[in-house]
Design an enzyme around this catalytic site. Structure first.
Site, PDB file in Angstrom:
ATOM      1  N   ASP A  47      -8.078   5.610  11.886  1.00 52.83           N
ATOM      2  CA  ASP A  47      -6.733   6.118  11.658  1.00 52.83           C
ATOM      3  C   ASP A  47      -6.510   7.512  11.238  1.00 52.83           C
ATOM      4  O   ASP A  47      -5.633   8.204  11.252  1.00 52.83           O
ATOM      5  CB  ASP A  47      -5.925   4.953  11.413  1.00 52.83           C
ATOM      6  CG  ASP A  47      -5.323   4.025  12.398  1.00 52.83           C
ATOM      7  OD1 ASP A  47      -5.677   4.320  13.490  1.00 52.83           O
ATOM      8  OD2 ASP A  47      -4.944   2.784  11.987  1.00 52.83           O
ATOM      9  N   ARG A  53      -0.847   6.359  17.228  1.00 53.99           N
ATOM     10  CA  ARG A  53      -0.897   7.373  16.196  1.00 53.99           C
ATOM     11  C   ARG A  53      -0.436   8.569  16.358  1.00 53.99           C
ATOM     12  O   ARG A  53       0.269   9.372  15.501  1.00 53.99           O
ATOM     13  CB  ARG A  53      -2.415   7.266  15.840  1.00 53.99           C
ATOM     14  CG  ARG A  53      -3.040   5.982  15.041  1.00 53.99           C
ATOM     15  CD  ARG A  53      -1.910   5.386  14.467  1.00 53.99           C
ATOM     16  NE  ARG A  53      -2.444   4.130  13.766  1.00 53.99           N
ATOM     17  CZ  ARG A  53      -1.854   3.016  13.238  1.00 53.99           C
ATOM     18  NH1 ARG A  53      -0.556   3.149  13.573  1.00 53.99           N
ATOM     19  NH2 ARG A  53      -2.206   1.998  12.621  1.00 53.99           N
ATOM     20  N   ASP A  83       0.726  -1.146   0.024  1.00 56.69           N
ATOM     21  CA  ASP A  83      -0.091   0.135   0.013  1.00 56.69           C
ATOM     22  C   ASP A  83       0.950   1.360   0.032  1.00 56.69           C
ATOM     23  O   ASP A  83       0.847   2.112  -0.866  1.00 56.69           O
ATOM     24  CB  ASP A  83      -0.945   0.060   1.170  1.00 56.69           C
ATOM     25  CG  ASP A  83      -2.059  -0.814   1.021  1.00 56.69           C
ATOM     26  OD1 ASP A  83      -1.965  -1.973   0.189  1.00 56.69           O
ATOM     27  OD2 ASP A  83      -3.140  -0.814   1.693  1.00 56.69           O
TER      28      ASP A  83
END
Length: 406
Positions: A128, A99, A17
């Site tokens: 996210d 995060r 990705d």
């Protein structure tokens, strides 16, 4: 028309990705890409990400691979654990708490290299994207955030692989088939969701678990350990002083061995949908219970109960991406104040998926055996005092009970 993007910092792991995103950014924005790979203790070899980024034209000085394990545990996991934070009463927030640190470093690197934007690989359906972007904007209100999954038309793994092949992006043979589920890992936990896990009626298959042995196969003999705390933070395991990350890693190994920390959860995502995930948090599960154990004898009732009232709000702020919001920082200040006398030792029993507090002691204990004993308390407590206490507390109830009389 907005100013053109000349340089962007990409949160990059080297997988399919983010490798496709790297090339897509170069093409779509005609810009230079700086890559940032965070070592949060996910247990993967990160140097291949450097080689892959170089192969795709990223300048060596613009490839950042940072070991953030100690900062992650010291400045993010431990403060969260001081609050006993659980989202929806169960989830130890392993993905959520990583995060803000990744975003913090993205913004720092953007400032170092003079980047106009940062980019991430989170999809438009998950939490996210919100966590990354709220943190980024809190730290740099003027930064541009690029989220390719919300812009491009590459909507399937087949499309991603076709794009990779068309642009000479290496795709290992073992990565060509679609994974039966997606994972995210760091030193605190591993999360798994999607595909085979999407039906909440179906039991999680054994092959999904990667951090813990099956509790049924765990040792038949319990193991006893001790954890020492100072000011609400763990500082030693079995009497051996350890850094935050070293301590959590050691607890992870103990939890793995005894099958501790598995959670099958259907949760409410911030964006509105429900999702089913499987979380493995071996060391964090042990640590969280131990912290509760030491608080039991060192926290005053009022402080302890107020913390429990604040905790759901605090946990929700982390889950929703508001780590850098003033309300989270305000709550943290109150929580940290409560931890000044939270020190001592907790003894725990680990056995076949379970962790149990079996002993606790502290130089700051509020527990008095002399007062609480059922034996002769030698005048430490006058039981007759309870009569007035009860009468005063019963007064309003008695008035309520008489209201309907005659």
């Amino acid at each position: 028309m907005s100013d053109p993007i000349k340089r962007v910092v990409l949160a990059y792991c080297g997988g399919l990705d983010t490798s496709v995103i790297l090339k897509w950014l170069q093409q779509t924005y005609n810009c230079e890409v700086v890559t940032f790979t965070a070592d949060l203790g996910q247990g993967e070899e990160l140097e291949p990400a450097r080689a892959k980024a170089e192969l795709m034209g990223v300048r060596p000085e613009h490839i950042y691979i940072d070991d953030l394990r100690e900062e992650f545990v010291r400045d993010f996991v431990f403060p969260m654990m001081r609050a006993n934070a659980l989202y929806e009463g169960l989830y130890l927030l392993g993905t959520s708490i990583a995060r803000p640190l990744i975003s913090k470093r993205l913004i720092e690197i953007a400032a170092e290299v003079g980047a106009d934007a940062v980019a991430h690989g989170a999809t438009g359906k998950g939490n996210d994207q919100v966590r990354f972007e709220l943190s980024a904007y809190a730290l740099n209100p003027d930064i541009k955030v690029i989220a390719p999954w919300r812009e491009w038309d590459l909507t399937s793994r087949t499309a991603l692989i076709a794009f990779a092949e068309a642009h000479q992006i290496p795709v290992p043979k073992d990565k060509r088939g679609e994974s039966p589920f997606s994972t995210d890992a760091n030193l605190l936990h591993t999360s798994s969701e999607g595909k085979v896990l999407e039906d909440p009626w179906d039991e999680v298959p054994d092959y999904v678990y990667s951090r813990t042995v099956n509790p049924e196969d765990a040792p038949d003999v319990p193991e006893f350990i001790t954890l020492d705390f100072e000011r609400g933070d763990g500082v030693a395991l079995n009497g051996e002083a350890m850094s935050p990350a070293t301590l959590l890693a050691a607890l992870n190994e103990l939890g793995r061995k005894h099958g501790i920390g598995r959670l099958d959860l259907v949760e409410n995502r911030f964006i509105g949908m429900k999702s089913r995930g499987m979380y493995e948090t071996p060391g964090g599960t042990i640590y969280a219970l131990a912290h509760r154990g030491i608080e039991q004898i060192t926290l005053d009732r009022g402080a302890a109960h107020l913390k429990d009232e604040l905790m759901p709000r605090y946990a929700e702020l982390i889950y929703n991406g508001f780590w850098f919001a003033p309300e989270r920082e305000m709550l943290q200040a109150a929580i940290d104040h409560s931890q000044e006398k939270v020190a001592g030792t907790v003894r725990l029993k680990l056995y076949k998926g379970g962790v149990y507090v079996v002993g606790r002691k502290s130089p700051n204990t509020l527990y008095s055996e002399k007062v609480v004993t059922f034996e002769d308390d030698a005048g430490a407590y006058d039981q007759r005092d309870a009569a007035g206490f009860i009468k005063l507390n019963a007064l309003r109830l008695r008035l309520l009970g008489r209201r309907g009389e005659g």
